[in-house]
Design a protein around this motif. Structure first.
Motif, PDB file in Angstrom:
ATOM      1  N   LEU A   9      22.711  15.337   9.236  1.00 60.88           N
ATOM      2  CA  LEU A   9      22.145  14.246   8.444  1.00 60.88           C
ATOM      3  C   LEU A   9      22.615  12.846   8.858  1.00 60.88           C
ATOM      4  O   LEU A   9      22.069  11.858   8.364  1.00 60.88           O
ATOM      5  N   HIS A  10      23.598  12.743   9.746  1.00 62.27           N
ATOM      6  CA  HIS A  10      24.263  11.449   9.988  1.00 62.27           C
ATOM      7  C   HIS A  10      23.319  10.333  10.435  1.00 62.27           C
ATOM      8  O   HIS A  10      23.520   9.177  10.098  1.00 62.27           O
ATOM      9  N   ASP A  11      22.304  10.638  11.203  1.00 62.76           N
ATOM     10  CA  ASP A  11      21.339   9.625  11.664  1.00 62.76           C
ATOM     11  C   ASP A  11      19.968   9.810  11.018  1.00 62.76           C
ATOM     12  O   ASP A  11      18.972   9.280  11.499  1.00 62.76           O
ATOM     13  N   GLY A  12      19.929  10.538   9.927  1.00 63.51           N
ATOM     14  CA  GLY A  12      18.660  10.870   9.284  1.00 63.51           C
ATOM     15  C   GLY A  12      17.835   9.672   8.848  1.00 63.51           C
ATOM     16  O   GLY A  12      16.617   9.751   8.789  1.00 63.51           O
ATOM     17  N   LEU A  13      18.493   8.560   8.557  1.00 61.23           N
ATOM     18  CA  LEU A  13      17.788   7.339   8.156  1.00 61.23           C
ATOM     19  C   LEU A  13      18.103   6.204   9.128  1.00 61.23           C
ATOM     20  O   LEU A  13      18.224   5.047   8.738  1.00 61.23           O
ATOM     21  N   LYS A  14      18.202   6.543  10.385  1.00 60.39           N
ATOM     22  CA  LYS A  14      18.615   5.576  11.406  1.00 60.39           C
ATOM     23  C   LYS A  14      17.727   4.332  11.438  1.00 60.39           C
ATOM     24  O   LYS A  14      18.178   3.239  11.709  1.00 60.39           O
ATOM     25  N   LYS A  15      16.461   4.501  11.149  1.00 63.86           N
ATOM     26  CA  LYS A  15      15.525   3.369  11.122  1.00 63.86           C
ATOM     27  C   LYS A  15      15.055   3.085   9.698  1.00 63.86           C
ATOM     28  O   LYS A  15      13.988   2.527   9.487  1.00 63.86           O
ATOM     29  N   GLY A  16      15.861   3.483   8.731  1.00 67.12           N
ATOM     30  CA  GLY A  16      15.528   3.248   7.334  1.00 67.12           C
ATOM     31  C   GLY A  16      14.762   4.403   6.714  1.00 67.12           C
ATOM     32  O   GLY A  16      14.404   5.364   7.395  1.00 67.12           O
ATOM     33  N   LEU A  17      14.523   4.303   5.417  1.00 69.65           N
ATOM     34  CA  LEU A  17      13.758   5.338   4.720  1.00 69.65           C
ATOM     35  C   LEU A  17      12.311   5.323   5.191  1.00 69.65           C
ATOM     36  O   LEU A  17      11.703   6.357   5.436  1.00 69.65           O
ATOM     37  N   GLU A  18      11.772   4.136   5.335  1.00 72.31           N
ATOM     38  CA  GLU A  18      10.477   3.923   5.990  1.00 72.31           C
ATOM     39  C   GLU A  18      10.803   3.407   7.381  1.00 72.31           C
ATOM     40  O   GLU A  18      11.667   2.530   7.517  1.00 72.31           O
ATOM     41  N   GLU A  19      10.135   3.892   8.400  1.00 71.90           N
ATOM     42  CA  GLU A  19      10.482   3.536   9.772  1.00 71.90           C
ATOM     43  C   GLU A  19      10.382   2.036  10.020  1.00 71.90           C
ATOM     44  O   GLU A  19       9.349   1.416   9.814  1.00 71.90           O
ATOM     45  N   GLU A  20      11.501   1.467  10.452  1.00 70.02           N
ATOM     46  CA  GLU A  20      11.562   0.072  10.861  1.00 70.02           C
ATOM     47  C   GLU A  20      11.601   0.030  12.382  1.00 70.02           C
ATOM     48  O   GLU A  20      11.816   1.039  13.043  1.00 70.02           O
ATOM     49  N   LYS A  21      11.417  -1.153  12.934  1.00 63.32           N
ATOM     50  CA  LYS A  21      11.335  -1.281  14.389  1.00 63.32           C
ATOM     51  C   LYS A  21      12.669  -0.958  15.069  1.00 63.32           C
ATOM     52  O   LYS A  21      12.708  -0.324  16.118  1.00 63.32           O
ATOM     53  N   TYR A  22      13.755  -1.416  14.474  1.00 61.55           N
ATOM     54  CA  TYR A  22      15.072  -1.249  15.089  1.00 61.55           C
ATOM     55  C   TYR A  22      15.975  -0.381  14.228  1.00 61.55           C
ATOM     56  O   TYR A  22      15.733  -0.193  13.038  1.00 61.55           O
ATOM     57  N   THR A  23      17.049   0.088  14.844  1.00 64.14           N
ATOM     58  CA  THR A  23      18.064   0.849  14.127  1.00 64.14           C
ATOM     59  C   THR A  23      18.653  -0.009  13.016  1.00 64.14           C
ATOM     60  O   THR A  23      18.951  -1.181  13.226  1.00 64.14           O
ATOM     61  N   ARG A  24      18.814   0.582  11.862  1.00 64.50           N
ATOM     62  CA  ARG A  24      19.488  -0.089  10.758  1.00 64.50           C
ATOM     63  C   ARG A  24      20.982   0.096  10.953  1.00 64.50           C
ATOM     64  O   ARG A  24      21.475   1.230  10.979  1.00 64.50           O
ATOM     65  N   PHE A  25      21.719  -1.003  11.099  1.00 64.43           N
ATOM     66  CA  PHE A  25      23.167  -0.894  11.271  1.00 64.43           C
ATOM     67  C   PHE A  25      23.804  -0.159  10.101  1.00 64.43           C
ATOM     68  O   PHE A  25      24.749   0.601  10.276  1.00 64.43           O
TER      69      PHE A  25
END
Length: 191
Positions: A90-106
């Protein structure tokens, strides 16, 4: 999309049925993009296998496999091993947010932790185990816990379990790692 199918091997590493079933529940809630995007939007920070379609899944599978193999060198309990696997899936499960964003969410480690906590009532796991998984995820970035584009400061690993999760994620992201895949399964033999 059958999201569970992506992680059948990793789910079979888990000995506790409750943890396995809760992980299945959470995998089904992950955003669809998680199963298709590369691990890195730039391609700079992950090996080639993770820079392709399904790359984030491959990176995740690599991190879990590294953990599974390294368990031979630890004295972790079976329960802690199960929680480590759950955290790594699960560690990167929301890497681009809950809704896909253009970049990785820090702040994706905090987003993932919050996401899990919001579903605590749907889980059968003990609340202490849920919290443990969340801290493993929150600190998985290790010393890379700040970013010039974000005011967020992520927790750093404090105990052996947190440090172990960070090391597995770190190793799975090294460019010199050349894990071979057959579709989405790691090839174990040298053939």
């Amino acid at each position: 999309m059958n999201k569970i199918k992506y992680f059948e091997t990793e789910l079979n590493y888990i000995k506790d049925d409750t943890i396995r079933n809760d992980l299945k529940f959470l995998i089904n809630l992950l955003p669809d993009y998680f199963f298709t995007v590369p691990a890195s939007s730039t391609g700079k920070y992950h090996p080639k296998f993770a820079s392709t379609k399904n790359g984030l899944v491959k990176h995740t599978k690599a991190a879990v496999r590294i953990a599974y193999d390294l368990f031979e060198t630890t004295s972790f309990s079976d329960s802690d091993k199960d929680l480590i696997i759950m955290a790594l899936v699960l560690h990167d499960g929301l890497k681009k947010g809950l809704e896909e964003e253009k970049y990785t969410r820090f702040d994706h480690p905090l987003l993932s932790s919050k996401f899990i906590m919001e579903h605590t009532k749907d889980l059968k796991m003990d609340i202490d185990d849920v919290r443990k998984v969340c801290t493993l995820i929150e600190s998985h970035m290790g010393k890379w816990n700040t970013n010039k584009y974000s005011k967020t400061v992520l927790p750093v690993p404090r105990n052996e379990l947190e440090k172990f999760v960070h090391r597995c994620d770190f190793l799975a992201s090294r460019n010199y790692i050349n894990i071979r895949f057959d579709k989405l399964e790691i090839i174990s033999s040298c053939e």
